[in-house]
Design a protein around this motif. Structure first.
Motif, short mmCIF file in Angstrom:
data_model
loop_
_atom_site.label_atom_id
_atom_site.label_comp_id
_atom_site.label_asym_id
_atom_site.label_seq_id
_atom_site.Cartn_x
_atom_site.Cartn_y
_atom_site.Cartn_z
N GLU A 124 0.83 -1.20 0.00
CA GLU A 124 0.00 0.00 0.00
C GLU A 124 0.87 1.25 0.00
O GLU A 124 0.56 2.24 -0.63
CB GLU A 124 -0.92 0.01 1.23
CG GLU A 124 -2.02 1.09 1.17
CD GLU A 124 -1.61 2.42 1.78
OE1 GLU A 124 -2.37 3.39 1.60
OE2 GLU A 124 -0.56 2.51 2.41
N GLN A 189 -4.52 9.85 10.53
CA GLN A 189 -3.33 10.44 9.89
C GLN A 189 -3.45 11.96 9.74
O GLN A 189 -2.76 12.56 8.92
CB GLN A 189 -3.05 9.80 8.52
CG GLN A 189 -2.90 8.29 8.57
CD GLN A 189 -2.40 7.71 7.25
OE1 GLN A 189 -3.13 7.65 6.28
NE2 GLN A 189 -1.14 7.30 7.23
N LEU A 209 -7.04 13.74 -5.66
CA LEU A 209 -5.76 14.45 -5.62
C LEU A 209 -5.11 14.53 -6.98
O LEU A 209 -5.28 13.65 -7.83
CB LEU A 209 -4.83 13.82 -4.58
CG LEU A 209 -4.01 12.57 -4.85
CD1 LEU A 209 -2.74 12.88 -5.64
CD2 LEU A 209 -3.61 11.93 -3.53
N TRP A 211 -1.26 15.38 -8.55
CA TRP A 211 0.16 15.63 -8.27
C TRP A 211 0.82 16.17 -9.53
O TRP A 211 0.56 15.69 -10.64
CB TRP A 211 0.85 14.33 -7.84
CG TRP A 211 0.62 14.00 -6.40
CD1 TRP A 211 0.05 14.77 -5.44
CD2 TRP A 211 0.96 12.75 -5.74
NE1 TRP A 211 0.02 14.11 -4.23
CE2 TRP A 211 0.57 12.88 -4.39
CE3 TRP A 211 1.57 11.56 -6.16
CZ2 TRP A 211 0.77 11.86 -3.46
CZ3 TRP A 211 1.76 10.55 -5.24
CH2 TRP A 211 1.36 10.70 -3.90
N ARG A 284 -5.60 18.91 -3.52
CA ARG A 284 -6.65 17.96 -3.18
C ARG A 284 -7.97 18.69 -2.94
O ARG A 284 -7.99 19.84 -2.51
CB ARG A 284 -6.30 17.16 -1.91
CG ARG A 284 -4.96 16.48 -2.00
CD ARG A 284 -4.71 15.49 -0.89
NE ARG A 284 -3.32 15.04 -1.00
CZ ARG A 284 -2.86 13.86 -0.62
NH1 ARG A 284 -3.68 12.98 -0.08
NH2 ARG A 284 -1.58 13.54 -0.76
N GLY A 351 -8.26 12.73 3.80
CA GLY A 351 -7.38 13.48 2.92
C GLY A 351 -6.37 12.60 2.22
O GLY A 351 -5.77 12.98 1.21
N ALA A 352 -6.16 11.41 2.75
CA ALA A 352 -5.15 10.51 2.19
C ALA A 352 -5.81 9.35 1.46
O ALA A 352 -6.92 8.93 1.78
CB ALA A 352 -4.28 9.96 3.33
N GLY A 353 -5.12 8.84 0.47
CA GLY A 353 -5.61 7.67 -0.27
C GLY A 353 -5.48 6.42 0.58
O GLY A 353 -4.61 6.30 1.42
N HIS A 354 -6.39 5.48 0.38
CA HIS A 354 -6.37 4.20 1.10
C HIS A 354 -6.79 3.10 0.14
O HIS A 354 -7.42 3.37 -0.87
CB HIS A 354 -7.33 4.25 2.30
CG HIS A 354 -6.89 5.18 3.37
ND1 HIS A 354 -5.83 4.90 4.19
CD2 HIS A 354 -7.35 6.41 3.74
CE1 HIS A 354 -5.66 5.91 5.03
NE2 HIS A 354 -6.56 6.84 4.77
N HIS A 378 3.15 8.25 9.24
CA HIS A 378 4.36 8.14 8.41
C HIS A 378 5.55 8.68 9.21
O HIS A 378 6.36 9.44 8.69
CB HIS A 378 4.22 8.91 7.09
CG HIS A 378 3.29 8.25 6.13
ND1 HIS A 378 3.18 8.62 4.82
CD2 HIS A 378 2.44 7.19 6.28
CE1 HIS A 378 2.28 7.86 4.21
NE2 HIS A 378 1.82 6.98 5.08
N HIS B 222 1.05 15.09 7.09
CA HIS B 222 0.56 14.52 5.82
C HIS B 222 -0.21 15.59 5.04
O HIS B 222 -1.07 16.27 5.59
CB HIS B 222 -0.34 13.33 6.16
CG HIS B 222 -0.57 12.41 5.02
ND1 HIS B 222 -1.02 12.81 3.79
CD2 HIS B 222 -0.41 11.06 4.92
CE1 HIS B 222 -1.14 11.76 2.99
NE2 HIS B 222 -0.76 10.68 3.65
N ASN B 271 4.14 14.28 -0.53
CA ASN B 271 2.87 14.41 0.20
C ASN B 271 3.09 14.64 1.70
O ASN B 271 2.28 14.22 2.52
CB ASN B 271 1.95 13.21 -0.07
CG ASN B 271 2.61 11.90 0.25
OD1 ASN B 271 3.78 11.85 0.59
ND2 ASN B 271 1.86 10.82 0.14
N1 LIG Z 1 -2.43 6.98 3.18
C1 LIG Z 1 -1.49 7.47 2.35
O1 LIG Z 1 -0.48 8.02 2.80
N2 LIG Z 1 -1.64 7.33 1.00
C2 LIG Z 1 -0.67 7.79 0.07
C3 LIG Z 1 -1.24 8.73 -0.94
C4 LIG Z 1 -1.62 10.05 -0.35
O2 LIG Z 1 -0.74 10.94 -0.26
O3 LIG Z 1 -2.79 10.24 0.00
#
Ligand SMILES: NC(=O)NCCC(=O)O
Ligand SMILES: NC(=O)NCCC(=O)O
Lengths: 406, 406
Positions: A124, A189, A209, A211, A284, A351-354, A378, B222, B271
């Motif tokens: 992931e 997160q 999002l 990039w 985003r 806000g983050a991808g999962h 992270h 993040h 990110n």
């Molecule tokens: N959960 C996470 O950190 N996903 C990576 C992509 C993002 O920056 O949202």
């Protein structure tokens, strides 16, 4: 109710594999440590009586049968790979919360109508191999198995070879595995829940999002002998764009986000006017139209800056994920479970991808957030409260039961 | 008149030692290549009948006797070490122009009253060992021989050991060598002469400079889940200071200079909101009061930004050289020579430091600039016209003769 102590003990046990001196975890995808982590979780699953399937990209599904074998399983999961300086909870919590749900059902001899499954998805994090969310991405057909297999780490080792080496190159064709509904519990997160002092985040959607890589090219020259008027200072022009990224995000509250996280100067020397600056832009929003408006405003500003400054500027979009609204039924299952349990709660857009955003392409999906300390993830100092993790797992149990039926 | 072709041929011969594929030169101080370069120049000096003295920091003085041995020598020189991706002319031109002056005097059997000397100073560039302008700095007592000896390269090799290894650890105590007056010819390393289409730059002074390290500390987080209002984005705060550096310089034309050349982000990930940004600031002015005003304005702005942003900001001055006005007699010697020869000319304040600023602490000194292509230096594509190099050398000859007397 689930057993919070057992959940915590499992989290701490798994966190020993790849533990770092600062209290974090380094367990990169498809390394020997990842194998050890996978083996531990699969071992626990077998002890709990689950059957285990592995697909061709190494996604693992651990199944507790239901009374009606015709029904597709209600699945929960996340990932157990980590960042190079990652924490104990990111991903791992979602997998072990699923296992704790199963253990709780076993303790009470509960039989669900639909089968219950706990999954963990390969790579992931995307730290060792790109793209991120690889296992769930292949599973939902976002990109091909061949693309994923060909991905190499910095030492040139490929995903396919590493899957084989650690014994997780399965037979099942990714995506052939049926899913009735998908839930994912995860630490937030971010700081929103902690800031509002709430225990459960109901996640209605994940932000889209975009990039970008932006490169501003001026002319490198000696900082002393070059008069201000004869300069082509790539950094000065870049700072205008960097500020605009944040200004644009601030125009679209509450879900606009704008970040410049990575900057590289050439030649990056104290007494040389920067000749080239390369930087990343991360935009985003939960609303795709607004995300597109932000995108257009940024391009317009860059074009204006290009003309005004006379410097060359290139901008390239390198990734794009559309916003992912979760299925109303799954969102309400999470909301209902939270209400029933009486936890303080609020909606938190992710806000983050999962992995859940890829699962959502195939089946009704939803997510449950719990707070993490200072919103930090992270990072080796990532932390979460045992009470909150227990609460999130209780919500998961009830939400899954609502879908799987007794 | 000097022999322009002979000067050019010597420059090209020396440039073969450490020649790079892109037409530049890599001849770092006290390497084997530096030894080869030194040996070549010293060999030429002996062929021209000069006697050679080496001091304890490896500065080399090549002497042509005058008729009056009581008089201190009129010295010219520069350096032959280069940047890692340096050019053929920076420094090397000043040394070989001096040699060409001697050869010309020899051709015409001219006897000067004062001796004439050509010097090259150790490690002007400071690329391999800091501080920069090491040989001339020790010579004038700006810092001690012990400090210079202890300087180490990235492999841990010390200046003293490397001097000994390449055979240039001399006996003479630095600074004991008398100097009657000092001239240095150099490519401008800036665009002013070319822009104004002039051949000779008379250099009245060298700018003072202040170097700083600035560190802005926010909180890494993040980029997705962290709302704009809860961020401590170290880069956004840094960009305000970066822009102010240039604004301040622009307030003090024509000799104000402000540059941010080096920037480092932590963790520097696409990110992640930057938690810490470290960057350099380079402020220059030919007027020390104005340089101090610029310094004060910058500190005031940083303090204001610190209060406004709530982020921690530290600023540390890491180097300071006061402006160095050259001696009126030497400046007028250069001006007279240029006029006599009829070259187009203008005054050009040196924006870059040179060995001459240290020589100027011991003896009347002056500099002569010639144009370089596009003002580019410290670059393999550094280039200069043979005609211009010849003109600068002719000016050097007459200026030295004015001081050395026939
Ligand atoms: N959960 C996470 O950190 N996903 C990576 C992509 C993002 O920056 O949202
Ligand atoms: N000539 C030269 O590059 N000197 C180094 C110090 C400076 O940046 O002026």
């Amino acid at each position: 109710r689930i057993n919070g102590e057992r959940l915590w003990a499992s989290l701490m046990e798994l966190a020993k594999i790849g533990a770092t001196p600062k209290g974090g975890v380094k367990r990169l995808a498809l390394t020997d440590l990842d194998r050890q982590g996978r083996d531990l979780v699969v071992g626990w699953a077998r002890e709990a009586g689950l059957s285990v399937t592995v697909d061709q990209i190494g996604n693992v599904f651990m199944r507790r049968e239901g009374s009606n074998p015709e029904l597709p399983p209600i699945v929960t999961g996340s990932h157990i790979d980590t960042q190079p300086t990652g924490g104990k909870f990111d991903g791992n919590y979602g997998v072990l919360a699923g296992l704790e749900v199963v253990r709780t059902l076993n303790d009470s001899n509960i039989v669900t109508e639909a089968p219950i499954e706990v999954a963990f998805w390969t790579n992931e994090e995307g730290s060792r191999f790109v793209p991120v969310m690889m296992g769930s991405g292949v599973f939902c057909g976002a990109f091909s198995l061949e693309t994923a297999y060909a991905a190499k780490d910095t030492e040139g080792k490929s995903v396919r070879d590493e899957l084989e080496r650690i014994g997780y190159l399965g037979d099942q064709v990714p995506g052939q595995h049926p899913i009735g509904a998908y839930f994912e519990t995860h630490i937030e997160q971010g700081p929103v829940l902690e800031d509002a002092d709430k225990v459960i985040g109901v996640v209605p959607a994940v932000m889209g999002l975009s990039w970008y890589d932006c490169v501003v090219t001026g002319m490198e020259a000696h900082a002393g002998p070059t008069p201000m008027g004869l300069r082509k200072d790539a950094l000065q022009v870049s700072t205008r764009i960097m500020q605009e990224v944040v200004k644009i995000a601030n125009k679209y509250p509450p879900y606009g986000r704008g970040t410049v996280g990575m900057v590289q100067l050439f030649p990056n020397s104290r007494n040389v006017i920067p000749g080239e600056v390369k930087f990343s832009i991360d935009l985003r929003n939960v609303n795709d139209e607004l995300l597109n408006t932000m995108h257009e405003e940024m391009l317009a500003f860059i074009e204006m800056t290009r003309v005004e400054s006379g410097l060359a500027i290139t901008i390239e979009r390198v990734s794009y994920y559309p916003p992912c609204p979760f299925h109303p039924d799954c969102v309400s299952a999470v909301r209902n479970a939270t209400a029933k349990l009486g936890y303080s709660t609020m909606d938190v857009v992710s806000g983050a991808g999962h992995d859940a955003i890829y699962a959502a392409r195939l089946a009704p999906s939803g997510m449950i957030f719990v707070p993490c300390k200072d919103g930090i993830s992270h990072n080796e100092i990532e932390d979460a409260k045992s009470d909150h993790l227990e609460a999130g797992c209780n919500v998961l149990l009830l939400a899954m039961l609502e879908r799987a039926k007794l």
